[in-house]
Structure formats: structure tokens, C-alpha cells
Design a protein around this motif. Structure first.
Motif, PDB file in Angstrom:
ATOM      1  N   PRO A   1       0.820  -1.223   0.000  1.00 44.49           N
ATOM      2  CA  PRO A   1       0.000   0.000   0.000  1.00 44.49           C
ATOM      3  C   PRO A   1       0.850   1.269   0.000  1.00 44.49           C
ATOM      4  O   PRO A   1       1.922   1.320   0.590  1.00 44.49           O
ATOM      5  CB  PRO A   1      -0.786  -0.102   1.307  1.00 44.49           C
ATOM      6  CG  PRO A   1      -0.657  -1.505   1.767  1.00 44.49           C
ATOM      7  CD  PRO A   1       0.615  -2.041   1.181  1.00 44.49           C
ATOM      8  N   LEU A   2       0.340   2.277  -0.678  1.00 44.84           N
ATOM      9  CA  LEU A   2       0.982   3.587  -0.685  1.00 44.84           C
ATOM     10  C   LEU A   2       0.298   4.479   0.336  1.00 44.84           C
ATOM     11  O   LEU A   2      -0.935   4.551   0.367  1.00 44.84           O
ATOM     12  CB  LEU A   2       0.839   4.254  -2.053  1.00 44.84           C
ATOM     13  CG  LEU A   2       1.624   3.668  -3.202  1.00 44.84           C
ATOM     14  CD1 LEU A   2       1.327   4.442  -4.474  1.00 44.84           C
ATOM     15  CD2 LEU A   2       3.105   3.692  -2.916  1.00 44.84           C
ATOM     16  N   PRO A   3       1.067   5.183   1.148  1.00 46.24           N
ATOM     17  CA  PRO A   3       0.444   6.135   2.068  1.00 46.24           C
ATOM     18  C   PRO A   3      -0.360   7.180   1.287  1.00 46.24           C
ATOM     19  O   PRO A   3      -0.018   7.522   0.153  1.00 46.24           O
ATOM     20  CB  PRO A   3       1.640   6.786   2.771  1.00 46.24           C
ATOM     21  CG  PRO A   3       2.776   5.833   2.583  1.00 46.24           C
ATOM     22  CD  PRO A   3       2.518   5.139   1.279  1.00 46.24           C
ATOM     23  N   LYS A   4      -1.423   7.657   1.892  1.00 39.47           N
ATOM     24  CA  LYS A   4      -2.303   8.629   1.226  1.00 39.47           C
ATOM     25  C   LYS A   4      -1.551   9.860   0.748  1.00 39.47           C
ATOM     26  O   LYS A   4      -1.826  10.391  -0.318  1.00 39.47           O
ATOM     27  CB  LYS A   4      -3.460   9.036   2.156  1.00 39.47           C
ATOM     28  CG  LYS A   4      -4.478   7.936   2.357  1.00 39.47           C
ATOM     29  CD  LYS A   4      -5.206   7.626   1.073  1.00 39.47           C
ATOM     30  CE  LYS A   4      -6.220   6.525   1.285  1.00 39.47           C
ATOM     31  NZ  LYS A   4      -6.711   5.968   0.048  1.00 39.47           N
ATOM     32  N   PHE A   5      -0.575  10.344   1.559  1.00 42.71           N
ATOM     33  CA  PHE A   5       0.134  11.556   1.148  1.00 42.71           C
ATOM     34  C   PHE A   5       0.923  11.317  -0.136  1.00 42.71           C
ATOM     35  O   PHE A   5       1.022  12.200  -0.985  1.00 42.71           O
ATOM     36  CB  PHE A   5       1.034  12.106   2.270  1.00 42.71           C
ATOM     37  CG  PHE A   5       2.328  11.376   2.486  1.00 42.71           C
ATOM     38  CD1 PHE A   5       3.486  11.789   1.836  1.00 42.71           C
ATOM     39  CD2 PHE A   5       2.404  10.300   3.356  1.00 42.71           C
ATOM     40  CE1 PHE A   5       4.682  11.129   2.037  1.00 42.71           C
ATOM     41  CE2 PHE A   5       3.597   9.633   3.563  1.00 42.71           C
ATOM     42  CZ  PHE A   5       4.743  10.043   2.905  1.00 42.71           C
ATOM     43  N   MET A   6       1.443  10.088  -0.332  1.00 46.69           N
ATOM     44  CA  MET A   6       2.160   9.791  -1.566  1.00 46.69           C
ATOM     45  C   MET A   6       1.195   9.712  -2.744  1.00 46.69           C
ATOM     46  O   MET A   6       1.516  10.130  -3.850  1.00 46.69           O
ATOM     47  CB  MET A   6       2.970   8.513  -1.417  1.00 46.69           C
ATOM     48  CG  MET A   6       4.157   8.688  -0.472  1.00 46.69           C
ATOM     49  SD  MET A   6       5.115   7.192  -0.253  1.00 46.69           S
ATOM     50  CE  MET A   6       6.227   7.296  -1.635  1.00 46.69           C
ATOM     51  N   GLN A   7       0.003   9.193  -2.495  1.00 44.31           N
ATOM     52  CA  GLN A   7      -1.010   9.169  -3.552  1.00 44.31           C
ATOM     53  C   GLN A   7      -1.392  10.596  -3.949  1.00 44.31           C
ATOM     54  O   GLN A   7      -1.629  10.879  -5.123  1.00 44.31           O
ATOM     55  CB  GLN A   7      -2.240   8.386  -3.100  1.00 44.31           C
ATOM     56  CG  GLN A   7      -1.991   6.894  -3.011  1.00 44.31           C
ATOM     57  CD  GLN A   7      -3.255   6.109  -2.765  1.00 44.31           C
ATOM     58  OE1 GLN A   7      -4.278   6.351  -3.408  1.00 44.31           O
ATOM     59  NE2 GLN A   7      -3.199   5.170  -1.839  1.00 44.31           N
TER      60      GLN A   7
END
Length: 166
Positions: A140-146
């Protein structure tokens, strides 16, 4: 965020000099011209495999190892590659790619072959291999990276938002 495209398969230990040969690092400064030389040392025909805006590099372990030059992820993005999937990424390459808005996905790439149709679902943490009707879990990618990816990279994000709102 969903990304779809056709796979271009590579192996393990794709270093930044394979992505863009170091012989060009000072002689070609235009990123568009530089992108025409992507992967030429390991596959001279690589640029002809790219469907602009619809190609996903799929590789093995340690993708992007080598130097810290941002040219490597920039060339990939400029060439029309929409994402890179690999079993693992070199740390500096990983950060540089997200800084410029190039999505990287960690997953077991063994079940993906050349020209498979893929759909990457970053929100739900899966890759669908539509050619083989299988699903793969992704790291999973952290939301901030998305959020950085949606804005085209960290610089664009800060130009638009001024600060990170987590």
C-alpha cells in the motif's frame, strides 16, 4: 487512483545506467531527446514497445539501483510510461520517482508477462492482470504519496496546496 496499461517486462537489477546510459548525462540536456534513448543498452528496440500513456514497466528485484540522478525516473515518465511495477526498488530511485509523480508499485511480478493488460488500483491495493484474470496484492501507498502522484509530483503538490494536509 487507477492506472491501466500494457506491460513491458524487464528482469532484476535494472540500474539507472540501463534506464538512461551515463554517456548521455551531460551531452543531452533536453529530457524529450534523452527519453528516446531509454533502455537502449539492454534493449535497443525498447522505445518501439512503448504505447505512450498506456505502458507499464514490470521488473524484478532492485529496480533503479545505481546513481541518484533524477534523470532516470524523468526519462521513464517522459517516454510515456505510466507506472513501474517491481518486486523492490532502490531507495533513492523510489523517492526520486515519487518526487516527479511517477507511480511505483511493489508486488510479485512473476505472474505478469510481456504485453499483459494491467489495472493498478492504488486505493484498494491491488493489481488486476486482465490478460490472465488474476489479482495481485501490492504494497500500500500512504495517502500523502497518492496525493503527490495525483498532482504530478511533490513540487506540483506544493505549488498548488502550499503544505501537506495529512
Amino acid at each position: 487512483m487507477k492506472i491501466d496499461g500494457k506491460s513491458i517486462k524487464l528482469g532484476d537489477n535494472i540500474n539507472t545506467d540501463f534506464i538512461i546510459s551515463g554517456r548521455y548525462k551531460f551531452s543531452i540536456t533536453d529530457i524529450n531527446k534523452l527519453a528516446k534513448h531509454i533502455m537502449e543498452d539492454i534493449d535497443p528496440g525498447f522505445p518501439t514497445k512503448i504505447i505512450h500513456g498506456k505502458s507499464i514497466i514490470v521488473a524484478g528485484k532492485n529496480f533503479g539501483m545505481g546513481s541518484s540522478r533524477e534523470q532516470a525516473p524523468l526519462v521513464i515518465k517522459e517516454a510515456g510510461i505510466v507506472a513501474v511495477m517491481a518486486k523492490s526498488f532502490a531507495r533513492i530511485f523510489y523517492r526520486n520517482a515519487f518526487n516527479i509523480g511517477l507511480p511505483l508499485v511493489e508486488t510479485d511480478s512473476d505472474k505478469i508477462d510481456e504485453s499483459d493488460s494491467l489495472e493498478i488500483d492504488l486505493d484498494n491495493g491491488i493489481v488486476r492482470n486482465l490478460s490472465k484474470n488474476i489479482k495481485l496484492k501490492i504494497k500500500p501507498l500512504p495517502k500523502f504519496m497518492q496525493e503527490f502522484l495525483k498532482e504530478g509530483g511533490i513540487v506540483n503538490y506544493y505549488k498548488k496546496h502550499g503544505e501537506l494536509k495529512v
